[in-house]
Design a protein around this motif. Structure first.
Motif, PDB file in Angstrom:
ATOM      1  N   ALA A 160      -9.625  56.341  -7.349  1.00 58.01           N
ATOM      2  CA  ALA A 160      -9.233  56.263  -8.760  1.00 58.01           C
ATOM      3  C   ALA A 160      -7.977  57.078  -9.105  1.00 58.01           C
ATOM      4  O   ALA A 160      -7.115  56.580  -9.838  1.00 58.01           O
ATOM      5  CB  ALA A 160     -10.405  56.667  -9.647  1.00 58.01           C
ATOM      6  N   PRO A 161      -7.822  58.325  -8.617  1.00 54.69           N
ATOM      7  CA  PRO A 161      -6.628  59.084  -9.016  1.00 54.69           C
ATOM      8  C   PRO A 161      -5.324  58.366  -8.686  1.00 54.69           C
ATOM      9  O   PRO A 161      -4.409  58.303  -9.514  1.00 54.69           O
ATOM     10  CB  PRO A 161      -6.755  60.397  -8.231  1.00 54.69           C
ATOM     11  N   VAL A 162      -5.256  57.786  -7.496  1.00 52.89           N
ATOM     12  CA  VAL A 162      -4.021  57.111  -7.091  1.00 52.89           C
ATOM     13  C   VAL A 162      -3.828  55.819  -7.888  1.00 52.89           C
ATOM     14  O   VAL A 162      -2.713  55.515  -8.347  1.00 52.89           O
ATOM     15  CB  VAL A 162      -4.032  56.848  -5.562  1.00 52.89           C
ATOM     16  N   CYS A 172      -8.500  67.145 -15.928  1.00 57.67           N
ATOM     17  CA  CYS A 172      -7.622  67.148 -14.732  1.00 57.67           C
ATOM     18  C   CYS A 172      -8.333  67.638 -13.484  1.00 57.67           C
ATOM     19  O   CYS A 172      -7.866  67.393 -12.374  1.00 57.67           O
ATOM     20  CB  CYS A 172      -6.386  68.004 -14.987  1.00 57.67           C
ATOM     21  N   GLY A 173      -9.464  68.347 -13.645  1.00 61.20           N
ATOM     22  CA  GLY A 173     -10.180  68.855 -12.474  1.00 61.20           C
ATOM     23  C   GLY A 173      -9.268  69.718 -11.619  1.00 61.20           C
ATOM     24  O   GLY A 173      -8.530  70.576 -12.113  1.00 61.20           O
ATOM     25  N   THR A 174      -9.279  69.458 -10.312  1.00 64.58           N
ATOM     26  CA  THR A 174      -8.490  70.256  -9.367  1.00 64.58           C
ATOM     27  C   THR A 174      -7.052  69.767  -9.239  1.00 64.58           C
ATOM     28  O   THR A 174      -6.293  70.299  -8.435  1.00 64.58           O
ATOM     29  CB  THR A 174      -9.140  70.205  -7.973  1.00 64.58           C
ATOM     30  N   ALA A 189     -10.382  73.059 -22.331  1.00 61.62           N
ATOM     31  CA  ALA A 189     -10.692  72.294 -23.549  1.00 61.62           C
ATOM     32  C   ALA A 189     -11.927  71.445 -23.291  1.00 61.62           C
ATOM     33  O   ALA A 189     -12.124  70.925 -22.192  1.00 61.62           O
ATOM     34  CB  ALA A 189      -9.530  71.384 -23.923  1.00 61.62           C
ATOM     35  N   ASP A 190     -12.734  71.315 -24.344  1.00 61.84           N
ATOM     36  CA  ASP A 190     -13.907  70.434 -24.292  1.00 61.84           C
ATOM     37  C   ASP A 190     -13.504  69.092 -24.898  1.00 61.84           C
ATOM     38  O   ASP A 190     -13.250  68.998 -26.104  1.00 61.84           O
ATOM     39  CB  ASP A 190     -15.066  71.073 -25.076  1.00 61.84           C
ATOM     40  N   LEU A 191     -13.452  68.067 -24.068  1.00 60.06           N
ATOM     41  CA  LEU A 191     -12.999  66.749 -24.542  1.00 60.06           C
ATOM     42  C   LEU A 191     -14.043  66.044 -25.407  1.00 60.06           C
ATOM     43  O   LEU A 191     -13.770  64.976 -25.945  1.00 60.06           O
ATOM     44  CB  LEU A 191     -12.592  65.870 -23.355  1.00 60.06           C
ATOM     45  N   CYS A 240      -6.820  59.908 -17.878  1.00 59.38           N
ATOM     46  CA  CYS A 240      -8.143  60.538 -17.869  1.00 59.38           C
ATOM     47  C   CYS A 240      -8.954  59.842 -16.776  1.00 59.38           C
ATOM     48  O   CYS A 240      -9.313  58.673 -16.918  1.00 59.38           O
ATOM     49  CB  CYS A 240      -8.806  60.384 -19.247  1.00 59.38           C
ATOM     50  N   VAL A 241      -9.190  60.541 -15.685  1.00 56.38           N
ATOM     51  CA  VAL A 241      -9.795  59.911 -14.505  1.00 56.38           C
ATOM     52  C   VAL A 241     -11.102  60.614 -14.133  1.00 56.38           C
ATOM     53  O   VAL A 241     -11.126  61.837 -13.982  1.00 56.38           O
ATOM     54  CB  VAL A 241      -8.819  59.975 -13.301  1.00 56.38           C
ATOM     55  N   GLY A 242     -12.148  59.841 -13.997  1.00 52.21           N
ATOM     56  CA  GLY A 242     -13.416  60.379 -13.501  1.00 52.21           C
ATOM     57  C   GLY A 242     -14.174  61.219 -14.511  1.00 52.21           C
ATOM     58  O   GLY A 242     -15.188  61.830 -14.185  1.00 52.21           O
ATOM     59  N   THR A 243     -13.708  61.255 -15.746  1.00 51.74           N
ATOM     60  CA  THR A 243     -14.276  62.162 -16.748  1.00 51.74           C
ATOM     61  C   THR A 243     -15.116  61.405 -17.778  1.00 51.74           C
ATOM     62  O   THR A 243     -16.012  61.979 -18.396  1.00 51.74           O
ATOM     63  CB  THR A 243     -13.117  62.959 -17.393  1.00 51.74           C
ATOM     64  N   PHE A 244     -14.828  60.095 -17.941  1.00 46.25           N
ATOM     65  CA  PHE A 244     -15.697  59.241 -18.761  1.00 46.25           C
ATOM     66  C   PHE A 244     -16.768  58.672 -17.830  1.00 46.25           C
ATOM     67  O   PHE A 244     -16.667  57.551 -17.326  1.00 46.25           O
ATOM     68  CB  PHE A 244     -14.898  58.114 -19.431  1.00 46.25           C
ATOM     69  N   GLY A 276     -23.085  61.910 -18.103  1.00 45.59           N
ATOM     70  CA  GLY A 276     -23.274  63.360 -18.221  1.00 45.59           C
ATOM     71  C   GLY A 276     -22.006  64.142 -18.470  1.00 45.59           C
ATOM     72  O   GLY A 276     -22.025  65.374 -18.407  1.00 45.59           O
ATOM     73  N   HIS A 277     -20.870  63.471 -18.721  1.00 46.32           N
ATOM     74  CA  HIS A 277     -19.596  64.181 -18.890  1.00 46.32           C
ATOM     75  C   HIS A 277     -19.084  64.034 -20.336  1.00 46.32           C
ATOM     76  O   HIS A 277     -19.555  64.716 -21.222  1.00 46.32           O
ATOM     77  CB  HIS A 277     -18.561  63.658 -17.902  1.00 46.32           C
ATOM     78  N   VAL A 278     -18.142  63.095 -20.533  1.00 53.26           N
ATOM     79  CA  VAL A 278     -17.494  62.968 -21.846  1.00 53.26           C
ATOM     80  C   VAL A 278     -17.776  61.577 -22.413  1.00 53.26           C
ATOM     81  O   VAL A 278     -17.612  60.571 -21.717  1.00 53.26           O
ATOM     82  CB  VAL A 278     -15.969  63.223 -21.718  1.00 53.26           C
TER      83      VAL A 278
HETATM   84  C1  LIG Z   1     -15.175  63.847 -11.439  1.00 54.94           C
HETATM   85  S1  LIG Z   1     -14.176  65.163 -12.053  1.00 54.94           S
HETATM   86  C2  LIG Z   1     -12.587  64.357 -12.184  1.00 54.94           C
HETATM   87  C3  LIG Z   1     -11.456  65.342 -12.056  1.00 54.94           C
HETATM   88  C4  LIG Z   1     -10.093  64.713 -11.805  1.00 54.94           C
HETATM   89  N1  LIG Z   1      -9.631  63.952 -12.958  1.00 54.94           N
HETATM   90  C5  LIG Z   1     -10.148  63.843 -10.577  1.00 54.94           C
HETATM   91  O1  LIG Z   1     -10.020  62.608 -10.727  1.00 54.94           O
HETATM   92  O2  LIG Z   1     -10.329  64.391  -9.473  1.00 54.94           O
HETATM   93  C6  LIG Z   1     -14.663  65.290 -13.767  1.00 54.94           C
HETATM   94  C7  LIG Z   1     -13.972  66.422 -14.492  1.00 54.94           C
HETATM   95  O3  LIG Z   1     -14.364  66.366 -15.865  1.00 54.94           O
HETATM   96  C8  LIG Z   1     -14.462  67.697 -16.331  1.00 54.94           C
HETATM   97  N2  LIG Z   1     -15.300  67.690 -17.528  1.00 54.94           N
HETATM   98  C9  LIG Z   1     -16.610  67.390 -17.643  1.00 54.94           C
HETATM   99  N3  LIG Z   1     -17.019  67.492 -18.925  1.00 54.94           N
HETATM  100  C10 LIG Z   1     -15.916  67.853 -19.635  1.00 54.94           C
HETATM  101  C11 LIG Z   1     -15.689  68.114 -21.014  1.00 54.94           C
HETATM  102  N4  LIG Z   1     -16.672  68.018 -21.921  1.00 54.94           N
HETATM  103  N5  LIG Z   1     -14.443  68.442 -21.410  1.00 54.94           N
HETATM  104  C12 LIG Z   1     -13.431  68.555 -20.488  1.00 54.94           C
HETATM  105  N6  LIG Z   1     -13.588  68.327 -19.171  1.00 54.94           N
HETATM  106  C13 LIG Z   1     -14.816  67.980 -18.751  1.00 54.94           C
HETATM  107  C14 LIG Z   1     -15.059  68.444 -15.160  1.00 54.94           C
HETATM  108  O4  LIG Z   1     -14.871  69.840 -15.265  1.00 54.94           O
HETATM  109  C15 LIG Z   1     -14.310  67.823 -13.987  1.00 54.94           C
HETATM  110  O5  LIG Z   1     -13.150  68.527 -13.685  1.00 54.94           O
END
Ligand SMILES: C[S@@+](CC[C@H](N)C(=O)[O-])C[C@H]1O[C@@H](n2cnc3c(N)ncnc32)[C@H](O)[C@@H]1O
Length: 220
Positions: free
Chosen positions: A50-52, A77-79, A119-121, A137-141, A144-146
């Motif tokens: 997904a990132p690429v 952005c994660g790492t 930041a809390d999205l 925005c990758v892997g964050t939607f 259990g996340h956003v």
């Molecule tokens: C699967 S990782 C994806 C990271 C990066 N975008 C990638 O593709 O490697 C999901 C990221 O969402 C972040 N995250 C989860 N809930 C969040 C929130 N409520 N607000 C901001 N970031 C959040 C996590 O800390 C994690 O870095």
């Protein structure tokens, strides 16, 4: 002395994060996972593509503007995997937001980000309207996340008119998580023009995601 509780194998972190009942719980997992996240998702068995894919799509949209003039926000952005993929196009600047400080620290070490902030999205974003040409925005939607609200509207708000938001949404929550409805609402209000495409996401797991592109329209 009681034996130390071993850390879960990295493959379990994603599963645990997706089952998180709260942002706090989700963060306790990412804070532990940060140090090994890149090795884990970079594992050839996972094929986290997904990132690429998103970086490529975002770079394509920035071509009209000239990548050297493009200012990008990497939300969640994660790492820094997405920032690293984007940096190939040499944009003017990439900023990153994430809730996990240990993940942000690893992103900082990549050297590709201008600003990195916690930041809390799931809450309003502390940035002015129309700050960015492109938002990714990758892997964050994901589970259990956003969630979609207010995040999608907020990502659009911080995007410049005619700029784009490019995001992945895990296929299994596209409808059940309310993302499809929120995108429909933004379109009905004339805020965005949306396109959706199904892509491979974590190929090794057979995970699919909706690759969502929202072009911000001039306000009526
Ligand atoms: C699967 S990782 C994806 C990271 C990066 N975008 C990638 O593709 O490697 C999901 C990221 O969402 C972040 N995250 C989860 N809930 C969040 C929130 N409520 N607000 C901001 N970031 C959040 C996590 O800390 C994690 O870095």
């Amino acid at each position: 002395m009681s034996p130390a509780i071993p850390a879960p194998p990295p493959a379990l972190y994603l599963k645990q994060a997706r089952n998180s009942p709260s942002s706090q719980e989700c963060m306790s997992i990412y804070d532990k996972w940060a140090a090994t996240y890149n090795d884990e998702v970079g594992d050839s068995a996972q094929e986290y593509v997904a990132p690429v894919l998103v970086a490529r799509a975002a770079i394509k949209y920035s071509e009209a503007n000239g990548p050297a003039n493009t200012i990008i926000l990497d939300a969640g952005c994660g790492t820094g995997l997405v920032g690293q993929a984007l940096s190939i196009a040499r944009p003017k600047a990439i900023d990153g937001l994430d809730l996990s400080v240990p993940m942000l620290e690893i992103a900082r070490d990549t050297g590709v980000y201008r600003d990195l902030d916690q930041a809390d999205l799931n809450k309003p974003i502390n940035k002015p309207d129309g700050t960015y040409d492109t938002v990714v925005c990758v892997g964050t939607f994901t589970l259990g996340h956003v969630g979609p609200n207010p995040a999608l509207r907020e990502l659009v708000r911080v995007t410049k008119t005619h700029g784009v938001v490019v995001a992945t949404i895990l296929k299994e929550i596209w409808i059940s998580g309310g993302f499809k409805d929120e995108v429909a609402k933004l379109q009905e209000e004339g805020v965005v023009r949306a396109t959706e495409e199904l892509i491979d996401y974590v190929k090794g797991h057979g995970d699919k995601a909706v690759l969502l592109t929202l072009e911000k329209l001039p306000s009526a």
